[in-house]
Design an enzyme around this catalytic site. Structure first.
Site, PDB file in Angstrom:
ATOM      1  CE1 TYR A  90     -77.708-121.268  65.307  1.00 52.66           C
ATOM      2  CE2 TYR A  90     -75.602-122.312  65.793  1.00 52.66           C
ATOM      3  CZ  TYR A  90     -76.554-121.907  64.874  1.00 52.66           C
ATOM      4  OH  TYR A  90     -76.371-122.151  63.533  1.00 52.66           O
ATOM      5  NE  ARG A 137     -64.209-128.066  60.380  1.00 52.78           N
ATOM      6  CZ  ARG A 137     -64.964-129.087  59.980  1.00 52.78           C
ATOM      7  NH1 ARG A 137     -64.478-130.314  60.035  1.00 52.78           N
ATOM      8  NH2 ARG A 137     -66.186-128.886  59.559  1.00 52.78           N
ATOM      9  NE  ARG A 147     -72.044-119.267  57.481  1.00 53.47           N
ATOM     10  CZ  ARG A 147     -72.492-119.961  56.449  1.00 53.47           C
ATOM     11  NH1 ARG A 147     -73.652-119.637  55.906  1.00 53.47           N
ATOM     12  NH2 ARG A 147     -71.819-120.969  55.963  1.00 53.47           N
TER      13      ARG A 147
END
Length: 303
Positions: A90, A137, A147
């Site tokens: 990803y 973060r 999400r």
């Protein structure tokens, strides 16, 4: 990342996005009301006009990267980031490919040696270091938005759901998960330094180096920091300005990395389950930097 666009529509746009680069006048006005990138898409015809003015060899690189990135992003509108392999894939699609494209452009332009456009594993690590820092973060903001890009292979060891991951009731395990995410980021440091070591044109160097020094400062701030689970932590503006002004040479960048490696070292509590892994990464990175700096290791004036 726009959660207001239906998956089927999003995939359609992503998979064909490389084609719209040649469609004069194309714009997109279906972004959600709170999307910061909406104005860029509404006025994308301006981008297309500028793209069409570029030399063909630049256009070819941009279209190739855009096609591969769009296909990868489309895949992850269906797939979830489950394994560490998914996580690396990803991040490759959304950031590593940016490193590929930029490196190829630096080489094609003649600003850098052609080898820069060939050592794409280093370029990929540059992108992953930035993307993984942001993902680590942004956990609180992302979970609240419905999400999560932390790989399930990591967070599921510490929580039964993404919501539990940031819950104050699960704080100790949440910090362990955060620290494991930070360890995953830190492994890219050697590649980042090696990549920057091969960049010689001053404007290209600053363009590449500034995000990287911001990232090492940010991941140092995030490590073992429970505030990350409660809010979107950021380095101070004054610190950011100092980092930008100092990212002018490879020696300066190495000294900056060394400084934040020392900060990580000081935050690395022996009771932390990842104490050994962090110590090993930090020790090696410090030694590698010291061995290539004139005068050896930077003096630590903060003791």
């Amino acid at each position: 990342d726009d959660m207001t666009i239906p998956g089927a529509k999003k995939r359609q746009v992503l998979e064909a996005f490389h084609e719209v680069l040649y469609q004069k006048g194309w714009t997109f006005k279906e972004s959600g009301p709170d999307e910061k990138d909406a104005v860029l898409l509404v006025e994308f015809d301006v981008v297309i006009n500028e793209f069409m003015r570029l030399p063909t060899e630049y256009q070819d690189v941009i279209v190739d990267i855009t096609k591969r990135m769009g296909a990868g992003m489309a895949k992850y509108t269906r797939a979830r980031v489950e394994t560490l392999e998914d996580y690396n894939e990803y991040c490759h699609y959304v950031a590593g490919l940016v490193g590929h494209g930029l490196s190829r452009l630096f080489a094609v332009s003649g600003l850098e040696d052609k080898a820069v456009g060939e050592r794409l594993e280093l370029a990929n690590s540059m992108g992953l270091f930035l993307q993984k820092t942001n993902i680590t973060r942004d956990i609180n903001e992302d979970v609240l938005d419905g999400r999560c890009f932390w790989p399930k292979a990591i967070w599921n060891k510490y929580a039964d759901s993404e919501e539990e991951l940031i819950s104050t009731r699960n704080r100790d395990k949440g910090i362990d998960a955060l620290n494991e995410m930070c360890v995953n980021v830190l492994q890219h440091i050697p590649d980042v330094i090696e990549y920057l070591d091969q960049i010689h044109e001053p404007s290209v160097f600053k363009f590449c180096a500034i995000p990287q020094v911001m990232a090492i400062a940010t991941i140092s701030l995030c490590y073992n920091n429970s505030s990350v689970l409660d809010s979107n932590v950021k380095i101070r503006k004054g610190e950011a300005l100092k980092l930008i002004s100092q990212a002018t040479s490879i020696d300066n960048v190495k000294r900056t990395f060394y400084k934040y490696l020392i900060q990580l070292e000081r935050k690395n509590d022996p009771s932390n389950p990842f104490y050994g892994q962090v110590s090993k990464i930090v020790d090696k990175a410090k030694k590698d930097i010291a061995n290539t700096l004139k005068g050896g290791a930077p003096v630590d004036f903060t003791r």
